[in-house]
Scaffold this active site. Structure first.
Site, PDB file in Angstrom:
ATOM      1  N   LYS A  20      39.800  33.698  40.633  1.00  0.00           N
ATOM      2  CA  LYS A  20      41.072  34.101  40.953  1.00  0.00           C
ATOM      3  C   LYS A  20      41.359  34.903  42.236  1.00  0.00           C
ATOM      4  CE  LYS A  20      41.338  38.496  37.861  1.00  0.00           C
ATOM      5  NZ  LYS A  20      42.006  39.641  38.789  1.00  0.00           N
ATOM      6  N   ARG A  25      44.141  34.095  47.471  1.00  0.00           N
ATOM      7  CA  ARG A  25      44.364  34.110  49.046  1.00  0.00           C
ATOM      8  C   ARG A  25      44.749  32.558  49.600  1.00  0.00           C
ATOM      9  NH1 ARG A  25      40.684  37.986  47.243  1.00  0.00           N
ATOM     10  NH2 ARG A  25      40.266  39.748  48.435  1.00  0.00           N
ATOM     11  N   GLY A  90      47.189  43.576  40.380  1.00  0.00           N
ATOM     12  CA  GLY A  90      47.052  44.515  41.493  1.00  0.00           C
ATOM     13  C   GLY A  90      46.864  43.498  42.574  1.00  0.00           C
ATOM     14  N   ARG A 118      49.080  52.705  39.138  1.00  0.00           N
ATOM     15  CA  ARG A 118      47.879  52.382  40.193  1.00  0.00           C
ATOM     16  C   ARG A 118      48.306  52.678  41.495  1.00  0.00           C
ATOM     17  NH1 ARG A 118      45.009  46.896  38.403  1.00  0.00           N
ATOM     18  NH2 ARG A 118      43.668  47.348  40.297  1.00  0.00           N
ATOM     19  N   ASP A 302      34.048  45.707  39.317  1.00  0.00           N
ATOM     20  CA  ASP A 302      34.479  44.886  38.310  1.00  0.00           C
ATOM     21  C   ASP A 302      33.109  44.488  37.546  1.00  0.00           C
ATOM     22  OD1 ASP A 302      37.154  45.012  39.027  1.00  0.00           O
ATOM     23  OD2 ASP A 302      36.932  42.900  39.946  1.00  0.00           O
ATOM     24  N   LYS A 329      41.699  51.160  37.042  1.00  0.00           N
ATOM     25  CA  LYS A 329      42.006  49.880  36.999  1.00  0.00           C
ATOM     26  C   LYS A 329      42.883  49.653  35.733  1.00  0.00           C
ATOM     27  CE  LYS A 329      38.866  48.287  39.841  1.00  0.00           C
ATOM     28  NZ  LYS A 329      39.220  47.632  40.971  1.00  0.00           N
ATOM     29  N   ARG A 333      38.166  52.512  33.271  1.00  0.00           N
ATOM     30  CA  ARG A 333      37.031  51.925  32.760  1.00  0.00           C
ATOM     31  C   ARG A 333      35.774  52.633  32.655  1.00  0.00           C
ATOM     32  NH1 ARG A 333      38.019  46.385  36.130  1.00  0.00           N
ATOM     33  NH2 ARG A 333      39.676  45.249  34.676  1.00  0.00           N
TER      34      ARG A 333
END
Length: 418
Positions: A20, A25, A90, A118, A302, A329, A333
């Site tokens: 993703k 992009r 995001g 965020r 991540d 996030k 997290r």
């Protein structure tokens, strides 16, 4: 949705869906190009669809044909205010906010989940200093005004997405711009992914150290057919399952030479003691003598939830540092990863900017919560490989944010015991 996760090792093979990160992009570059582009994308997550929806609202025509997205570029800019539904993504918001300003679009970014909480600073300050007007109203972010060329400055340790968003937008402006990245750069690999997309699109710029000089009046020249590579962030869950399995898991669809930062999972698996075989047919990971290690989370935030689960399956302590950004996030997290492990019988200490996992080689099982966070839900599936009893996971459907077919791929693996 509650899902019962049977305990025990998993084995078999899986093909990982499209990245993703790269899809965002390429879709943006395609929508800003002059000719139609066909982007082959194996699997459309909610985040990718959010970018598609926003680009359509901006004036691009995007149609689905099998596993491809055919993108006809943005033509006339909408004269009326448009609604830009970015969901919880995001990347969609932070990439397209500067692009909207570069195109002079008047609209409202509609944000869901934790996305309104965020941060956008200091990106928002740079945008308003260069001609844009931003106004928050609940979960909506109203934008208008023409972004102007000039000198931009951003810190490198807040969000690489801010830098990527400006790199995508500044070539569209009428004049030249200079972007300076200050201080240490975290998640540098994600910035490189944006640079690669620009180069693929024949967008020219010069870079010296942390300074970008970007000529104005450019439109990307992305055309033809492009394949989105496999997603290393999502692959990490199955690679870690392999590290907990005597028979192992074969993961297909990955580029070992990818610029994705989460490709670093291979080096981390090796440090943990897992056995790796990288071949033409995929990457096979098997269990080795797993031991605790120290991890710098700054370049690979991540990966921390799933690596924390793997750490519970190792012997000894694993110390994770420089992970403060994980608190911002889809969930906090650090907190939710610790709570996941605690709920399944693990031993973990939560630090201000990290975790200490006291690995024992196994977990018990029990009730687990996803906290609406796709990476926590998928980490729970990995944790089930360590459990002695079933684990009941609440909120399992949230995996659709990044990996809609995750549970189908999980079910295809052999193993688990009632």
């Amino acid at each position: 949705m509650k899902r019962l996760l049977l305990p025990g090792e998993r084995s078999g093979e899986v093909r990982i869906p499209a990245s993703k990160s790269q899809a965002h992009r390429l879709l943006i570059c395609a929508a800003l190009s002059k000719e139609e582009t066909r982007i082959r994308c194996d699997g459309l997550s909610r985040d990718i669809l959010a970018t598609v929806a926003c680009l359509r609202a901006m004036g691009a025509e995007i149609r689905e044909e099998g596993d491809a997205l055919c993108v006809h570029p943005i033509g006339d800019i909408p004269a009326t205010e448009v609604q830009l539904s970015c969901g919880e993504s995001g990347s969609t918001l932070r990439f397209l906010l500067p692009v909207a300003g570069a195109l002079g679009i008047r609209g409202s970014f509609l944000r869901e989940g934790r996305l309104p909480e965020r941060p956008l600073a200091p990106l928002d300050r740079e945008l308003t200093a260069h001609g844009m007007e931003l106004r928050e109203e609940g979960s909506a972010l109203h934008v208008q005004g023409q972004l102007l060329p000039g000198a931009y400055r951003l810190p490198g340790n807040v969000s690489s997405q801010y830098i990527s968003g400006l790199l995508l937008a500044l070539p569209l402006l009428e004049g030249a711009s200079r972007l300076t990245v200050e201080g240490s750069i975290e998640s540098a690999a994600y910035i490189q992914m944006t640079e690669n997309a620009l180069k693929l699109s024949s967008v020219s710029y010069t870079k010296q150290d942390k300074h970008y000089c970007i000529a104005g009046g450019q439109r990307p020249a992305l055309r033809g057919e492009i394949m989105v590579e496999g997603d290393w962030s999502n692959a990490a869950f199955f690679l870690c399952m392999g590290a907990l399995s005597e028979k192992g898991v074969l993961v297909r669809g990955l580029d070992p030479a990818s610029s994705q930062g989460d490709r670093a999972v291979l080096e981390l698996l090796s440090r943990f003691g897992a056995e790796l075989q990288i071949g033409e047919d995929g990457i096979l990971v098997r269990k080795g003598a797993l031991r605790g290690i120290e991890i710098d989370a700054a370049p690979i935030p991540d990966l921390i939830p799933v690596l924390s689960v793997l750490a519970a399956g190792a012997q000894g302590d694993t110390v994770i540092r420089n992970a403060g950004r994980l608190r911002l996030k889809e969930s906090d997290r650090l907190k939710t990863t610790a709570e996941l492990l605690h709920s399944l019988g693990g031993s973990v200490e939560e630090l201000a900017d990290g975790l200490v996992i006291h690995g024992s080689g196994s977990l018990l099982g029990g009730e687990a919560e996803s906290f609406g966070d796709h990476r926590i839900a998928m980490s729970a599936a990995v944790a089930a490989c360590l459990c002695r009893e079933p684990a009941a996971l609440s909120g399992a459907e949230c995996v659709a944010k990044s990996y809609p077919r995750f549970w189908e791929d999980w079910d295809r693996l052999k193993g688990g015991q009632a």
